[in-house]
Design a protein around this motif. Structure first.
Motif, PDB file in Angstrom:
ATOM      1  N   ASP A  29       0.737  -1.121   0.170  1.00 34.15           N
ATOM      2  CA  ASP A  29       0.066  -0.096  -0.105  1.00 34.15           C
ATOM      3  C   ASP A  29       0.824   1.240  -0.038  1.00 34.15           C
ATOM      4  OD1 ASP A  29      -2.770  -1.117   0.281  1.00 34.15           O
ATOM      5  OD2 ASP A  29      -1.897  -1.854   2.155  1.00 34.15           O
ATOM      6  N   VAL A  30       2.151   1.160   0.867  1.00 29.45           N
ATOM      7  CA  VAL A  30       2.984   2.308   0.833  1.00 29.45           C
ATOM      8  C   VAL A  30       4.229   2.035   0.838  1.00 29.45           C
ATOM      9  CG1 VAL A  30       3.573   4.267   2.248  1.00 29.45           C
ATOM     10  CG2 VAL A  30       1.072   3.540   2.288  1.00 29.45           C
ATOM     11  N   SER A  81      15.393   6.457  -6.881  1.00 27.46           N
ATOM     12  CA  SER A  81      15.093   6.267  -8.429  1.00 27.46           C
ATOM     13  C   SER A  81      15.141   4.783  -8.811  1.00 27.46           C
ATOM     14  CB  SER A  81      15.686   7.292  -9.155  1.00 27.46           C
ATOM     15  OG  SER A  81      14.973   6.912 -10.531  1.00 27.46           O
ATOM     16  N   LEU A  82      16.546   4.465  -8.561  1.00 28.67           N
ATOM     17  CA  LEU A  82      16.917   3.052  -8.872  1.00 28.67           C
ATOM     18  C   LEU A  82      16.197   1.995  -8.256  1.00 28.67           C
ATOM     19  CD1 LEU A  82      18.738   1.148 -10.504  1.00 28.67           C
ATOM     20  CD2 LEU A  82      20.575   1.558  -9.198  1.00 28.67           C
ATOM     21  N   MET A  83      15.929   2.149  -7.057  1.00 34.83           N
ATOM     22  CA  MET A  83      15.293   1.236  -6.101  1.00 34.83           C
ATOM     23  C   MET A  83      13.725   1.152  -6.650  1.00 34.83           C
ATOM     24  SD  MET A  83      16.483  -0.523  -3.564  1.00 34.83           S
ATOM     25  CE  MET A  83      15.629  -0.597  -1.995  1.00 34.83           C
ATOM     26  N   LEU A  84      13.304   2.211  -7.147  1.00 35.89           N
ATOM     27  CA  LEU A  84      11.782   2.231  -7.564  1.00 35.89           C
ATOM     28  C   LEU A  84      11.702   1.337  -8.878  1.00 35.89           C
ATOM     29  CD1 LEU A  84       8.837   2.746  -7.449  1.00 35.89           C
ATOM     30  CD2 LEU A  84       9.316   5.188  -8.011  1.00 35.89           C
ATOM     31  N   LYS A 143       3.718   7.935 -12.227  1.00 38.88           N
ATOM     32  CA  LYS A 143       2.707   8.213 -13.324  1.00 38.88           C
ATOM     33  C   LYS A 143       2.562   6.972 -14.368  1.00 38.88           C
ATOM     34  CE  LYS A 143       1.122  11.932 -16.438  1.00 38.88           C
ATOM     35  NZ  LYS A 143       1.349  13.310 -17.238  1.00 38.88           N
ATOM     36  N   ALA A 144       3.605   6.583 -14.678  1.00 41.11           N
ATOM     37  CA  ALA A 144       3.501   5.613 -15.637  1.00 41.11           C
ATOM     38  C   ALA A 144       2.799   4.303 -14.993  1.00 41.11           C
ATOM     39  CB  ALA A 144       4.635   5.303 -16.216  1.00 41.11           C
ATOM     40  N   ASN A 145       2.856   4.057 -13.854  1.00 34.99           N
ATOM     41  CA  ASN A 145       2.576   2.767 -13.180  1.00 34.99           C
ATOM     42  C   ASN A 145       1.326   3.249 -12.350  1.00 34.99           C
ATOM     43  OD1 ASN A 145       4.631   0.358 -13.801  1.00 34.99           O
ATOM     44  ND2 ASN A 145       5.798   2.491 -13.539  1.00 34.99           N
ATOM     45  N   ASN A 146       0.537   3.949 -12.458  1.00 39.47           N
ATOM     46  CA  ASN A 146      -0.667   4.466 -11.569  1.00 39.47           C
ATOM     47  C   ASN A 146      -0.268   4.332 -10.170  1.00 39.47           C
ATOM     48  OD1 ASN A 146      -2.263   4.662 -13.883  1.00 39.47           O
ATOM     49  ND2 ASN A 146      -2.179   2.617 -14.186  1.00 39.47           N
ATOM     50  N   ILE A 147       0.612   4.851  -9.686  1.00 35.93           N
ATOM     51  CA  ILE A 147       1.122   4.920  -8.371  1.00 35.93           C
ATOM     52  C   ILE A 147       0.927   6.423  -7.713  1.00 35.93           C
ATOM     53  CG2 ILE A 147       3.031   4.696  -6.583  1.00 35.93           C
ATOM     54  CD1 ILE A 147       4.273   2.813  -8.589  1.00 35.93           C
ATOM     55  N   ASN A 148       0.182   6.408  -6.623  1.00 33.38           N
ATOM     56  CA  ASN A 148       0.076   7.733  -6.084  1.00 33.38           C
ATOM     57  C   ASN A 148       1.144   8.362  -5.591  1.00 33.38           C
ATOM     58  OD1 ASN A 148      -1.319  10.071  -5.072  1.00 33.38           O
ATOM     59  ND2 ASN A 148      -1.682   9.238  -3.283  1.00 33.38           N
ATOM     60  N   PHE A 149       1.792   9.316  -6.111  1.00 34.01           N
ATOM     61  CA  PHE A 149       2.840   9.981  -5.617  1.00 34.01           C
ATOM     62  C   PHE A 149       2.762  11.102  -4.712  1.00 34.01           C
ATOM     63  CE2 PHE A 149       6.403  12.903  -6.717  1.00 34.01           C
ATOM     64  CZ  PHE A 149       7.478  12.402  -6.083  1.00 34.01           C
ATOM     65  N   ILE A 150       3.443  11.155  -3.365  1.00 35.96           N
ATOM     66  CA  ILE A 150       3.452  11.865  -2.455  1.00 35.96           C
ATOM     67  C   ILE A 150       5.006  12.378  -1.930  1.00 35.96           C
ATOM     68  CG2 ILE A 150       2.743  12.412  -0.077  1.00 35.96           C
ATOM     69  CD1 ILE A 150       0.786  10.008  -0.336  1.00 35.96           C
ATOM     70  N   ALA A 151       5.322  13.541  -2.406  1.00 35.67           N
ATOM     71  CA  ALA A 151       6.628  14.061  -1.848  1.00 35.67           C
ATOM     72  C   ALA A 151       6.319  14.844  -0.796  1.00 35.67           C
ATOM     73  CB  ALA A 151       7.006  14.791  -3.324  1.00 35.67           C
ATOM     74  N   VAL A 152       7.469  14.763  -0.044  1.00 34.59           N
ATOM     75  CA  VAL A 152       7.395  15.643   1.257  1.00 34.59           C
ATOM     76  C   VAL A 152       8.747  16.070   1.743  1.00 34.59           C
ATOM     77  CG1 VAL A 152       5.394  14.423   2.292  1.00 34.59           C
ATOM     78  CG2 VAL A 152       7.696  13.722   3.009  1.00 34.59           C
ATOM     79  N   VAL A 169       3.701   5.926  -3.227  1.00 37.91           N
ATOM     80  CA  VAL A 169       5.173   6.070  -2.959  1.00 37.91           C
ATOM     81  C   VAL A 169       5.157   7.447  -2.134  1.00 37.91           C
ATOM     82  CG1 VAL A 169       7.106   6.870  -4.012  1.00 37.91           C
ATOM     83  CG2 VAL A 169       6.199   4.725  -4.922  1.00 37.91           C
ATOM     84  N   ILE A 170       5.632   7.249  -0.925  1.00 38.00           N
ATOM     85  CA  ILE A 170       6.115   8.449  -0.281  1.00 38.00           C
ATOM     86  C   ILE A 170       7.521   8.856  -0.449  1.00 38.00           C
ATOM     87  CG2 ILE A 170       6.286   9.579   1.870  1.00 38.00           C
ATOM     88  CD1 ILE A 170       3.910   8.036   2.901  1.00 38.00           C
ATOM     89  N   LEU A 171       7.802   9.820  -0.977  1.00 35.09           N
ATOM     90  CA  LEU A 171       9.385  10.145  -1.220  1.00 35.09           C
ATOM     91  C   LEU A 171       9.773  11.502  -0.351  1.00 35.09           C
ATOM     92  CD1 LEU A 171      12.166  10.020  -2.959  1.00 35.09           C
ATOM     93  CD2 LEU A 171      11.081  12.049  -4.396  1.00 35.09           C
TER      94      LEU A 171
END
Length: 293
Positions: free
Chosen positions: A51-52, A90-93, A222-231, A106-108
């Motif tokens: 989920d996260v 980025s490489l991990m993802l 975006k390409a993988n329909n993942i909700n991106f949360i940058a904080v 994804v929380i970045l």
């Protein structure tokens, strides 16, 4: 003279042969490693569902309490890596996507590391045993100045980064020694230290107007329909140059600024890293703002 040249050729051949054999042996051992760290745990894994997923540096590793997400019914792992930059995040993802991970959010942690787009030698080295086994890793390192040496010279990467992926690490893998990197769903809690560095000056730090690896992470989500949360995560009250976070917000308006959610020194182990108590306050706020059901 001819004998001498033949002798040199033989020495060269034997050296190359030994390097190739050792390279293959070390790589084969690393391909069996799953409990030493987060990188090999992903590389040697099969598809997972989360989920996260949390990415970033130590300021992610020490600030997001995975269990608090789990308590809300959110399957979570903190893949923050101490010393890591956005290059490694980025490489991990990319590796997770390569291994068919299903990720909802994804929380970045994106703040101080927006000021550079360089690799972190100490962390990036841990990807190198797999550079011949993953096109994703190969392509990610392709733009680095020393790519040819790392990729084409057998055993070079193991010698250059011996302290990270050399004999001692091979010995620990073969013995089955684990580390605490995977404990607590990847979260590493910190305690208050009497001698912790409670001063920090980031006055000269400037976010890049276009950080390549931040943009990569955003595009992958975006390409993988993942909700991106940058904080942006908190720093202690003694920091000089806190307007850096305003600069980040101006350059990247989509990044949520949480640098002042926790500021009291009593909640910090060092000026840039909260204690477990501070991390719990911060995580509770993140859960409230983004995952309140």
């Amino acid at each position: 003279m001819k004998r001498f040249l033949i002798y040199l050729v033989k020495i060269l051949f034997v050296t190359i042969f030994i390097a190739v054999v050792l390279d293959g042996l070390y790589t084969a051992i690393f391909m069996q490693s799953k409990n030493r760290g987060k990188i090999e745990a992903v590389i040697n894994s099969k598809a997972k569902n989360y989920d996260v997923v949390i990415l970033g540096s130590s300021r992610a590793n020490n600030h997001f309490v995975s269990q608090m997400f789990e308590d809300k019914g959110l399957k979570t792992f903190n893949y923050g890596m101490s010393g890591g930059h956005l290059f490694e995040a980025s490489l991990m993802l990319k590796l997770m996507i390569e291994r068919k991970y299903e990720i909802k959010n994804v929380i970045l942690e994106a703040d101080l590391n927006l000021s550079n787009d360089k690799e972190s030698d100490g962390v990036s080295a841990k990807f190198l045993p797999y550079i011949h086994n993953s096109e994703v890793i190969k392509d990610h390192f392709l733009s680095q100045e020393n790519f040819n040496q790392l990729y084409y010279i057998p055993f070079y990467r193991y010698v250059k980064y011996d302290s990270k992926i050399g004999f001692r690490e091979i010995y620990n893998i073969t013995k089955g020694e684990s580390t605490n990197a995977l404990d607590n769903q990847g979260y590493y809690p910190l305690a208050k230290h009497k001698n912790g560095n409670m001063k920090n000056n980031i006055l000269n730090l400037k976010p890049l107007p276009h950080n390549k690896y931040y943009e990569e992470i955003k595009s992958i989500c975006k390409a993988n329909n993942i909700n991106f949360i940058a904080v942006m995560t908190p720093m202690c009250e003694n920091v000089v140059g806190m307007n850096y976070f305003d600069k980040v917000k101006k350059a990247y308006p989509e990044i949520h600024n949480y640098e002042n959610v926790v500021i009291e020194n009593k909640y910090f182990s060092s000026c840039g890293h909260m204690t477990d108590a501070g991390a719990k306050i911060f995580t509770a706020r993140i859960l409230k703002d983004f995952f309140n059901k």
